[in-house]
Write a protein that holds these residues in place. Structure first.
Motif, PDB file in Angstrom:
ATOM      1  N   THR A  47       3.739   8.042   2.230  1.00  0.00           N
ATOM      2  CA  THR A  47       3.034   8.339   0.980  1.00  0.00           C
ATOM      3  C   THR A  47       2.448   7.032   0.449  1.00  0.00           C
ATOM      4  OG1 THR A  47       4.692  10.033   0.538  1.00  0.00           O
ATOM      5  CG2 THR A  47       3.276   9.374  -1.307  1.00  0.00           C
ATOM      6  N   THR A  48       1.132   7.046   0.246  1.00  0.00           N
ATOM      7  CA  THR A  48       0.490   5.809  -0.232  1.00  0.00           C
ATOM      8  C   THR A  48       0.607   5.707  -1.754  1.00  0.00           C
ATOM      9  OG1 THR A  48      -1.614   6.983  -0.229  1.00  0.00           O
ATOM     10  CG2 THR A  48      -1.125   5.618   1.684  1.00  0.00           C
ATOM     11  N   LYS A  49       0.398   4.523  -2.272  1.00  0.00           N
ATOM     12  CA  LYS A  49       0.513   4.277  -3.723  1.00  0.00           C
ATOM     13  C   LYS A  49      -0.702   4.852  -4.443  1.00  0.00           C
ATOM     14  CE  LYS A  49       3.490   0.269  -3.642  1.00  0.00           C
ATOM     15  NZ  LYS A  49       3.615  -1.187  -3.670  1.00  0.00           N
ATOM     16  N   ARG A 107       0.786  -1.236   0.000  1.00  0.00           N
ATOM     17  CA  ARG A 107       0.000   0.000   0.000  1.00  0.00           C
ATOM     18  C   ARG A 107       0.815   1.281   0.000  1.00  0.00           C
ATOM     19  NH1 ARG A 107      -2.305  -3.834   2.895  1.00  0.00           N
ATOM     20  NH2 ARG A 107      -4.541  -4.215   2.788  1.00  0.00           N
ATOM     21  N   VAL A 108       2.081   1.196   0.380  1.00  0.00           N
ATOM     22  CA  VAL A 108       2.867   2.404   0.635  1.00  0.00           C
ATOM     23  C   VAL A 108       3.966   2.566  -0.410  1.00  0.00           C
ATOM     24  CG1 VAL A 108       4.501   3.403   2.298  1.00  0.00           C
ATOM     25  CG2 VAL A 108       2.367   2.406   3.095  1.00  0.00           C
TER      26      VAL A 108
END
Ligand code: HEM
Length: 87
Positions: free
Chosen positions: A85-87, A56-57
């Motif tokens: 920061t997320t994807k 997710r990150v």
């Protein structure tokens, strides 16, 4: 004493994170008769958390200096500011 996993006579560059380091012989889970009985659960939890984060990150960056707890016996963080920061 109290250097344990940061013992410079046992570990090369003990203060540096090195993902390629061969860690056999570390004592993060204690050793011998009082070795951590929950270490397999703890290792599985760590793997699950890291796998979930990796999915997710996109990045994790430090945004400030780490602050260590004031302790003569334990090396533990009281704060580590990061930006995720997320994807
Ligand atoms: C990252 C997580 C964990 C770390 C770093 C950790 C670390 C340790 C360490 C260093 C010891 C030895 C203490 C000593 O020598 O006096 C220990 C003992 C122990 N741990 Fe853990 N532990 C973790 C998670 C767990 C979990 C999840 C459980 C239970 C499900 C657990 C149960 C125990 C027990 C019962 C002992 C005492 C064993 C004995 O003295 O016979 N630990 N742990």
């Amino acid at each position: 004493m109290l250097s344990a996993n940061r013992d410079e006579t046992r570990w090369e560059r003990p203060g540096q994170f090195d993902i390629t380091r061969r860690v056999s012989g570390h004592i993060g889970f204690g050793t011998g008769i009082h070795g951590c009985v929950g270490q397999m659960v703890a290792r599985l939890e760590g793997e699950a958390v890291l796998a979930a984060l990796a999915a997710r990150v996109a990045s994790i960056e430090m945004t400030g200096e780490p602050v260590y707890r004031d302790s003569s016996g334990l090396r533990a963080l009281s704060s580590l500011p990061v930006r995720v920061t997320t994807k």
